[in-house]
Design a protein around this motif. Structure first.
Motif, PDB file in Angstrom:
ATOM      1  N   VAL A 215       5.412  16.690  46.634  1.00  0.00           N
ATOM      2  CA  VAL A 215       5.776  16.608  48.063  1.00  0.00           C
ATOM      3  C   VAL A 215       5.783  14.900  48.441  1.00  0.00           C
ATOM      4  O   VAL A 215       6.857  14.483  49.142  1.00  0.00           O
ATOM      5  N   LYS A 216       4.631  14.403  48.100  1.00  0.00           N
ATOM      6  CA  LYS A 216       4.550  12.964  48.393  1.00  0.00           C
ATOM      7  C   LYS A 216       5.727  12.164  48.061  1.00  0.00           C
ATOM      8  O   LYS A 216       6.087  11.229  48.516  1.00  0.00           O
ATOM      9  N   LYS A 218       8.889  13.285  46.951  1.00  0.00           N
ATOM     10  CA  LYS A 218      10.042  13.414  47.713  1.00  0.00           C
ATOM     11  C   LYS A 218      10.144  12.769  49.311  1.00  0.00           C
ATOM     12  O   LYS A 218      11.118  12.205  49.325  1.00  0.00           O
ATOM     13  N   GLU A 295       1.153  29.986  44.496  1.00  0.00           N
ATOM     14  CA  GLU A 295       1.357  28.500  44.278  1.00  0.00           C
ATOM     15  C   GLU A 295       2.729  28.177  43.795  1.00  0.00           C
ATOM     16  O   GLU A 295       3.073  26.960  44.217  1.00  0.00           O
ATOM     17  N   GLY A 298       5.320  28.391  46.524  1.00  0.00           N
ATOM     18  CA  GLY A 298       4.888  27.718  47.847  1.00  0.00           C
ATOM     19  C   GLY A 298       5.400  25.942  47.454  1.00  0.00           C
ATOM     20  O   GLY A 298       5.742  25.522  48.226  1.00  0.00           O
ATOM     21  N   PHE A 299       4.907  25.698  46.005  1.00  0.00           N
ATOM     22  CA  PHE A 299       5.541  24.527  45.741  1.00  0.00           C
ATOM     23  C   PHE A 299       7.156  24.290  45.753  1.00  0.00           C
ATOM     24  O   PHE A 299       7.618  23.311  46.345  1.00  0.00           O
ATOM     25  N   CYS A 300       7.857  25.408  45.239  1.00  0.00           N
ATOM     26  CA  CYS A 300       9.210  25.289  45.416  1.00  0.00           C
ATOM     27  C   CYS A 300       9.632  25.149  46.688  1.00  0.00           C
ATOM     28  O   CYS A 300      10.552  24.192  47.121  1.00  0.00           O
ATOM     29  N   MET A 301       8.938  25.875  47.798  1.00  0.00           N
ATOM     30  CA  MET A 301       9.396  25.805  49.060  1.00  0.00           C
ATOM     31  C   MET A 301       9.310  24.497  49.619  1.00  0.00           C
ATOM     32  O   MET A 301      10.163  23.877  50.350  1.00  0.00           O
ATOM     33  N   ASP A 302       8.051  23.938  49.514  1.00  0.00           N
ATOM     34  CA  ASP A 302       7.787  22.533  49.763  1.00  0.00           C
ATOM     35  C   ASP A 302       8.532  21.616  49.426  1.00  0.00           C
ATOM     36  O   ASP A 302       8.978  20.460  50.315  1.00  0.00           O
ATOM     37  N   VAL A 303       9.039  21.548  48.169  1.00  0.00           N
ATOM     38  CA  VAL A 303       9.915  20.439  47.812  1.00  0.00           C
ATOM     39  C   VAL A 303      11.423  20.697  47.960  1.00  0.00           C
ATOM     40  O   VAL A 303      12.364  19.728  47.773  1.00  0.00           O
ATOM     41  N   LYS A 363       9.490  33.438  52.299  1.00  0.00           N
ATOM     42  CA  LYS A 363      10.123  32.560  53.413  1.00  0.00           C
ATOM     43  C   LYS A 363       9.748  33.292  54.577  1.00  0.00           C
ATOM     44  O   LYS A 363       9.848  32.590  55.816  1.00  0.00           O
TER      45      LYS A 363
END
Length: 364
Positions: A215-216, A218, A295, A298-303, A363
């Motif tokens: 995330v950081k 991106k 996990e 959540g990662f996929c959604m965040d990026v 989602k």
């Protein structure tokens, strides 16, 4: 069967490293056949030509035609011979890298790979993914050796659209889970042996780096900055994933990606975006625990990686088409056979539907 790990002869990563290409390339050849896209040529031609001034070396630019297919590989080989070059250089993204590696393989020439984006783990591997002229997966071409040099200029990669870096994260996301499955099944990796502890450690480090810095990185790229998080993700996408997938092995995620290539509605997606959904589907096949699914999703959604059919471009997925993709994924020539249990097309279809349901659930 022995445990095996392979890698490029040299991997160099850092800001402004493209200008140092002559110093590295002079050990490999004097007349460079540079495979590059039209847009890539606009980005780096001036820098490359200036770097090679007064070196006694020559650059021959050849515009890539867009697909890593048999026709393009043969065309590139002919142009390499016509220009009497002695070193192949692939500048760009995954399809250019794979085409350059394949062309060099058939010409018996050394090859340098220079990513301008970090969207796949293709740069480091002794493997080319061959597609049809219309973009449907056909086969893997296993090469005699890894690239002689992978040169990564992080200033150039950080300047590319963030979606490309995120796509690379999607490709890298599969690395640990596929290597883990291959190790559990006792199957062989793409390197031709069983996974080493080193390959599995790199694959796990790849996943941990994505969670820590994805995330950081991106956000930094979107803000126009090349931070340490960006450097770490570029290394994860390119090197950690490259060594991890090749010497750790491929299993469900990439086979499911290959199945999805038969669906035209998915053709607009990047490789890593489809692999991310393939990873989620593999985890459903394995009946992964709730914590791990949360996990990964959540990662996929965040990026911004796809977790649903709608995000793949299939607003109303057709069951017959999904079954066609599932059958393709289960081809005996593909890597679902490396899972630690037998997988049928019906299981893949159900896992894709289950993955979509999970994605929609989280989602909402």
């Amino acid at each position: 069967m022995a445990n095996t790990i392979i890698s490029p002869n040299r991997y160099v990563q850092g800001r402004g490293e493209l200008k140092n290409l002559p110093e590295h390339a002079k050990k490999l050849g004097k007349k460079l056949f540079v495979i590059i896209s039209a847009s890539g040529l606009k980005r780096v031609r001036d820098l490359l030509e200036k770097s090679f001034e007064n070196t006694g070396m020559e650059l021959v630019f050849e515009e890539f035609q867009g697909e890593c297919c048999e026709t393009e590989i043969k065309r590139l080989g002919s142009r390499f011979q016509e220009n009497k070059c002695d070193l192949v250089v692939g500048v760009g993204g995954g399809k250019i890298h794979d085409s350059a590696k394949a062309a060099a393989y058939y010409q018996g020439a050394p090859v340098v790979i220079i990513p301008t984006i970090a969207s796949t783990d293709a740069p480091c591997s002794a493997l080319s993914v061959i597609y049809s002229e219309t973009g449907v997966f056909e086969r893997y071409l296993f090469l005699n050796s890894n690239p002689d040099l992978v040169l990564v200029d992080t200033d150039i990669i950080a300047a590319a659209p963030s979606r490309l870096l995120v796509s690379g994260m999607g490709d890298a996301l599969a690395t640990y889970f596929e290597a883990r499955a291959v190790a559990a099944s006792g199957a062989l990796s793409c390197a031709g042996g069983k996974p080493t502890k080193g390959a599995l450690a790199l694959a796990k480090l790849c996943y941990e780096t994505l969670l820590e810095d994805g995330v950081k990185a991106k956000l930094a790229v979107e803000a126009g900055a090349c931070t340490q998080a960006v450097e770490n993700i570029i290394e994860a996408n390119t090197y950690l994933s490259g060594i991890g997938f090749e010497s750790g092995g491929l299993a469900g995620a990439h086979a499911i990606h290959n199945g999805l290539t038969v669906i035209k509605d998915c053709h607009h997606l990047y490789h890593g975006e489809k692999v991310a959904f393939g990873t989620l589907t593999q985890l459903v096949l394995e009946n992964a625990g709730q914590k791990l699914l949360e996990e990964v999703i959540g990662f996929c959604m965040d990026v911004g990686l796809p977790t649903t059919f709608a995000e793949l471009g299939m607003a109303r997925p057709d069951k017959d088409l999904l079954m066609e993709a599932a059958v393709r994924a289960c081809s005996p020539d593909d890597t679902l056979v490396n899972m630690p249990f037998e997988v049928t097309p019906e299981m893949v279809y159900a896992a894709m539907v289950g993955a979509d349901a999970l994605g929609r659930y989280f989602k909402n």
